[in-house]
Motif scaffolding. Sequence first.
Motif, PDB file in Angstrom:
ATOM      1  N   THR A 167       0.842  -1.195   0.000  1.00 16.11           N
ATOM      2  CA  THR A 167       0.000   0.000   0.000  1.00 16.11           C
ATOM      3  C   THR A 167       0.876   1.243   0.000  1.00 16.11           C
ATOM      4  OG1 THR A 167      -1.789   1.166   1.156  1.00 16.11           O
ATOM      5  CG2 THR A 167      -0.155   0.092   2.528  1.00 16.11           C
ATOM      6  N   PHE A 168       0.454   2.271  -0.734  1.00 13.82           N
ATOM      7  CA  PHE A 168       1.143   3.552  -0.731  1.00 13.82           C
ATOM      8  C   PHE A 168       0.487   4.483   0.274  1.00 13.82           C
ATOM      9  CE2 PHE A 168       2.865   2.322  -4.894  1.00 13.82           C
ATOM     10  CZ  PHE A 168       4.165   2.810  -4.789  1.00 13.82           C
ATOM     11  N   ASN A 169       1.261   5.459   0.744  1.00 16.61           N
ATOM     12  CA  ASN A 169       0.678   6.485   1.600  1.00 16.61           C
ATOM     13  C   ASN A 169      -0.124   7.470   0.751  1.00 16.61           C
ATOM     14  OD1 ASN A 169       2.792   7.828   0.343  1.00 16.61           O
ATOM     15  ND2 ASN A 169       3.378   8.989   2.165  1.00 16.61           N
ATOM     16  N   ALA A 227      -1.211  -0.343   6.836  1.00 15.42           N
ATOM     17  CA  ALA A 227      -1.952   0.869   6.456  1.00 15.42           C
ATOM     18  C   ALA A 227      -1.269   2.096   7.037  1.00 15.42           C
ATOM     19  CB  ALA A 227      -3.397   0.794   6.946  1.00 15.42           C
ATOM     20  N   PHE A 228      -1.112   3.142   6.203  1.00 16.90           N
ATOM     21  CA  PHE A 228      -0.537   4.403   6.641  1.00 16.90           C
ATOM     22  C   PHE A 228      -1.609   5.287   7.279  1.00 16.90           C
ATOM     23  CE2 PHE A 228       2.558   3.285   3.324  1.00 16.90           C
ATOM     24  CZ  PHE A 228       3.765   3.612   3.948  1.00 16.90           C
ATOM     25  N   SER A 273       0.959  10.208   7.282  1.00 16.63           N
ATOM     26  CA  SER A 273       2.144   9.390   6.968  1.00 16.63           C
ATOM     27  C   SER A 273       3.158   9.330   8.115  1.00 16.63           C
ATOM     28  CB  SER A 273       2.838   9.896   5.698  1.00 16.63           C
ATOM     29  OG  SER A 273       1.964   9.849   4.599  1.00 16.63           O
ATOM     30  N   LYS A 274       2.756   9.703   9.315  1.00 14.78           N
ATOM     31  CA  LYS A 274       3.665   9.619  10.455  1.00 14.78           C
ATOM     32  C   LYS A 274       3.636   8.252  11.123  1.00 14.78           C
ATOM     33  CE  LYS A 274       3.449  14.557  11.610  1.00 14.78           C
ATOM     34  NZ  LYS A 274       3.085  15.554  12.659  1.00 14.78           N
ATOM     35  N   HIS A 275       2.563   7.493  10.885  1.00 17.50           N
ATOM     36  CA  HIS A 275       2.414   6.207  11.553  1.00 17.50           C
ATOM     37  C   HIS A 275       2.015   5.110  10.558  1.00 17.50           C
ATOM     38  CE1 HIS A 275       1.537   9.255  14.745  1.00 17.50           C
ATOM     39  NE2 HIS A 275       2.411   8.494  15.407  1.00 17.50           N
ATOM     40  N   LEU A 276       2.306   3.882  10.942  1.00 24.80           N
ATOM     41  CA  LEU A 276       1.918   2.709  10.168  1.00 24.80           C
ATOM     42  C   LEU A 276       1.250   1.711  11.091  1.00 24.80           C
ATOM     43  CD1 LEU A 276       2.319   1.286   7.279  1.00 24.80           C
ATOM     44  CD2 LEU A 276       4.080  -0.043   8.468  1.00 24.80           C
TER      45      LEU A 276
END
Length: 629
Positions: free
Chosen positions: A60-62, A105-106, A110-113
């Motif tokens: 998955t992309f952010n 999942a972002f 985009s600071k966490h996954l």
Amino acid sequence: MVSFCKIQDHTREVNCCAFSTEVFVTCSGDKSLRIYKIGSFDEVAYSPLKIFKYGINNVTFNKTGELLATADTDGKSHIFKFTKTSYEIVAIFEHSSVNTVQVAAFSPDSKHLISGSSDGSIALWSIVNKHLIKEVSGHGDGYVYAADFTPSGDHLATGSALGDIRIWDMKGNKITCILQIEAHDEGDAGCGVSWLKFSSSYQTTVVGSNGISLLASCGQDGDIKLWLFNSEGNSSTTSISRARPTYHQPKPDKTLQKVSTLSGHTAPVSCCAFSSDGKLLATSSFDKTTIVWDPESGEEILKLEGHTAIVTSCAFSFDSRFLASTSYDKTAFIWKISDLNEKGADGKTVSVVEEDDTAVNVPAVTVESVKTESPLPPESKSLPCVVTTDEHQKWTSEQVSEWLRDTVQLGQYCQIFLDNEIDGAELSSLNQESLQKDLGIRPLGHRNKILRAAKELADDGNKLAKLSSSTFDINSLPSALQKLLGQINIESSSQSKIEQSDRTVMWQSTSNRADNQIRVTETRKSKQAVEKRMPPEFFCPISQEVMTDPVLAADGFTYERSSIESWLKMQRNSIICNSPMTNKPLINRTLVPNQALKAVIAQYNSGAVTNIGVGSVANEGSSNPIDLD
């Protein structure tokens, strides 16, 4: 018209795919990631990446497309930064040493996954600081197959093999479960949530409310369900308006309410994905098909068939021009859907077959009445012809792109030429500076190749301009053109071929010829074509859809049962209920099944009748009334 290309580079099942703004990525059980340039879908130089110990389950992309996360069978998640020319491993998070990671999942910023594991646990990671923030048990013994953040990032939805969906409060990174429902726990295939996806562009019409999100889920029961998640609950009544129908429901504290179920697949549904504008929803299934839906109305728009095994995932490109699907048959299909509404589509099921991508391309010469074999017989040395010297200057940007791909063999620049609208006239004016600075083509050899090929077009046109428009001696032509004319047969030009062994993928297009394996069904257009011929009495006055369960109300009008029941249950109609047609008070809430009209609609749909009058039966009922008082 829908066109597509088929990618078949993996050696085992393709589990998932994802788009960024620049590249398309697939992951597989063959322990590799493969990366392709969007547009040409040529594989980048550093692909494939074979740095994994086992297969990859999910990619998955952010939100911006800058970072990609994987869910690995060895219990890890890798975070990459991809471009067309290079890649970087940003971080590696180890969720478990004994269990697989099924989903990643972002967060929207985009600071966490988030990673979900086969032991039912979910873990929150800091991408900035590259460490584990918190891990919770999540779903007990159920595999966590699905996870996605709300657009605000304040909440997380997860789904498991047990069939439940859980909503988590993520504010302050505390991961607190606030809702749990049984979502996909029916069907012969057993229970299980396969995928969850929030619409990033869903907008409500609730005044002063930003806390309502649209969530799509799918599972082993074969259904796709749409939910409204309300994170700002209160005791008032709220109307959430969508195109059709309109929903009215109370807002208690934190709710997840199912608003519709989409049924079209005949087997478990493996994946669901919204387009970036939220106007389309794609789903893939074990029934080997991918379906595109209108999430507003619940209509099936398009059904795509081509895979020979279960379809594992689907994904839209950032600009929604492309839809990708992956499968256990080791392939990925890229469907070009940007021209779905192009004039000329008749809404029928059409077969998709290969274009004659190896056909000889003769852009600058138009020859009429040439009937010859190769080589030319002696009696054909003098041929009537018509030559146009500036034909290539009339090309569209699409034709220039095809020339660049097929003749010049530089298909990696096709998308650049299309984006900059380089048509035939612009092609003639290109130079070294414009190719390098304006189009960004850096390799000198590639620039020279394009300019030489463009010059050859002009030179060939100038040579042919000297020929008579009536007859000419073929021996006066350059040897290369003699050979070319000897290969052309206008009556069967589609049979002509040249070798193109270095093409990575070939685009294919729709055709009326039969193909039992690959089909595109434009469902909504077909439905609309049928409905145009239907009498107006077949349509519910509220939903404007063809009725399947017509009932007669006290105002003398016939409605679809579900639509009039929703009307009667509205808050504003709790004391005095007015007719949706006349706005006058209804004397009662009794609904009488209109069996006569139902039978006529059924006969019409079966083709038994085509010319009918239904004015009388539209107001006839049965003797079995239903009173909602």
